[in-house]
Design a protein around this motif. Structure first.
Motif, short mmCIF file in Angstrom:
data_model
loop_
_atom_site.label_atom_id
_atom_site.label_comp_id
_atom_site.label_asym_id
_atom_site.label_seq_id
_atom_site.Cartn_x
_atom_site.Cartn_y
_atom_site.Cartn_z
N GLU A 44 0.82 -1.21 0.00
CA GLU A 44 0.00 0.00 0.00
C GLU A 44 0.86 1.27 0.00
O GLU A 44 0.55 2.23 -0.71
N LYS A 45 1.95 1.24 0.78
CA LYS A 45 2.73 2.47 0.95
C LYS A 45 3.88 2.61 -0.03
O LYS A 45 4.24 3.73 -0.43
N TYR A 46 4.47 1.47 -0.44
CA TYR A 46 5.67 1.53 -1.27
C TYR A 46 5.53 0.78 -2.58
O TYR A 46 6.52 0.49 -3.25
N GLY A 47 4.33 0.40 -2.94
CA GLY A 47 4.12 -0.29 -4.20
C GLY A 47 4.53 -1.74 -4.20
O GLY A 47 4.76 -2.33 -5.26
N GLY A 48 4.66 -2.32 -3.01
CA GLY A 48 4.93 -3.75 -2.91
C GLY A 48 6.38 -4.13 -2.90
O GLY A 48 6.70 -5.32 -2.84
N VAL A 49 7.29 -3.17 -2.97
CA VAL A 49 8.72 -3.49 -2.94
C VAL A 49 9.17 -3.61 -1.49
O VAL A 49 9.17 -2.63 -0.75
N LEU A 50 9.55 -4.82 -1.10
CA LEU A 50 9.99 -5.05 0.27
C LEU A 50 11.48 -4.83 0.40
O LEU A 50 12.26 -5.35 -0.40
#
Length: 303
Positions: free
Chosen positions: A152-158
């Motif tokens: 939600e916050k970073y576009g799914g990039v962990l």
């Protein structure tokens, strides 16, 4: 009609067969209940050491004095040992995961997605692509709250310190192998090992963990991977352990060593379970690779 498949036998016929081959099955109703609870062929791995030796290996006949109660005692001991081993491995896995995520994050938050930032192994072999494909599948299937948050916050990039939480032991070991040598050395040093040594230990213990997770026989197994060991004199507590490192006691000693060096878990757990090894002359604890005085020879086991 003979179709090459062994003939079906009822529980009663299985009990009769054991008795005919020389096993004291004790109370028949109890023996029937045992075979209903534990598959005949699973239990056969535990009565294998009780079979008579021959030039071919082992005969179908049992050695004099063999009784079903002793076989069941080893089965129950092995169940306790698997549970204890799995529990002892868990804090080690979590510690390695935390260290790896932290040290890789120092290099770059998304280093796990860029082989050019990883070690040479990630660039010269096809394993990294396979590792990444599996990681992405796990990411897409995950229902973890932290994954949803980053999506939600970073576009799914962990970042790597979060990504490691999706990895099983095997994937974690492979990421360690892909890491820059400086990262490997830092983590290995915490463990009291060199990077090649820690790599071999992680691979070996992954197989031990899988044996425990899939209810395999553990106590007298000969393991396919033996650890690379530190030079004599570096770790006196490890040097004091006399064992065949391909046997289960050797593999458990690796766990005791890592629990100590990482300062995690309960180092008394495995010694407590090993002290419940059944007292049966036909199958001594040395079959595990332990010496008769295993509990006093090293601080790793003298808890």
């Amino acid at each position: 009609m003979d179709n090459g498949v062994k003939e079906y036998k009822s529980y009663g016929e299985q009990v009769d067969l054991l008795s005919q081959r020389g096993m004291d099955v004790g109370d028949r109703d109890t023996a029937l209940t045992t075979l209903q609870r534990v598959n005949y062929y699973r239990l056969s791995g535990y009565w294998y050491p009780f079979r008579k030796k021959s030039n071919r290996g082992r005969d179908d006949e049992f050695s004099p004095g063999t009784c079903l109660d002793d076989v069941v005692a080893f089965y129950d001991f092995d169940a306790r040992l698997r549970m204890a081993t799995f529990s002892a491995l868990t804090p080690i896995e979590l510690a390695i995961r935390a260290l790896l995520g932290h040290e890789l994050g120092r290099v770059d938050p998304c280093i796990h997605l860029d082989p050019s930032l990883l070690g040479a192994t990630a660039r010269i072999r096809g394993d990294y692509r396979e590792w990444l494909d599996k990681y992405e599948r796990e990411l897409n299937l995950s229902r973890e709250d932290f994954v949803a948050h980053h999506d939600e916050k970073y576009g799914g990039v962990l970042p790597v310190w979060a990504a490691v939480e999706l990895l099983d032991w095997g994937q974690l070991t492979r990421l360690y192998g892909f890491s820059p040598r400086g990262v490997q050395d830092t983590i290995a040093d915490v463990c009291g090992l060199t990077a090649p040594q820690l790599t071999s230990w992680l691979k070996a213990l992954n197989l031990v963990r899988n044996t425990c997770a899939h209810h395999g026989r553990l106590f007298n197994r000969v393991h396919t991977l033996s650890p690379k060991l530190p030079q004599l004199g570096q770790h006196p507590d490890l040097d004091a352990v006399a064992t065949d490192w391909s046997r289960t006691f050797g593999q458990l000693t690796m766990i005791q060593f890592l629990l100590d060096r990482l300062q995690v878990g309960r180092p008394t757990f495995l010694p407590t379970v090993l002290k419940t090894f059944p007292s049966v002359r036909a199958v001594p604890i040395t079959d595990m690779g332990a010496s008769s005085d295993w509990s006093v020879t090293s601080p790793l086991w003298n808890r």
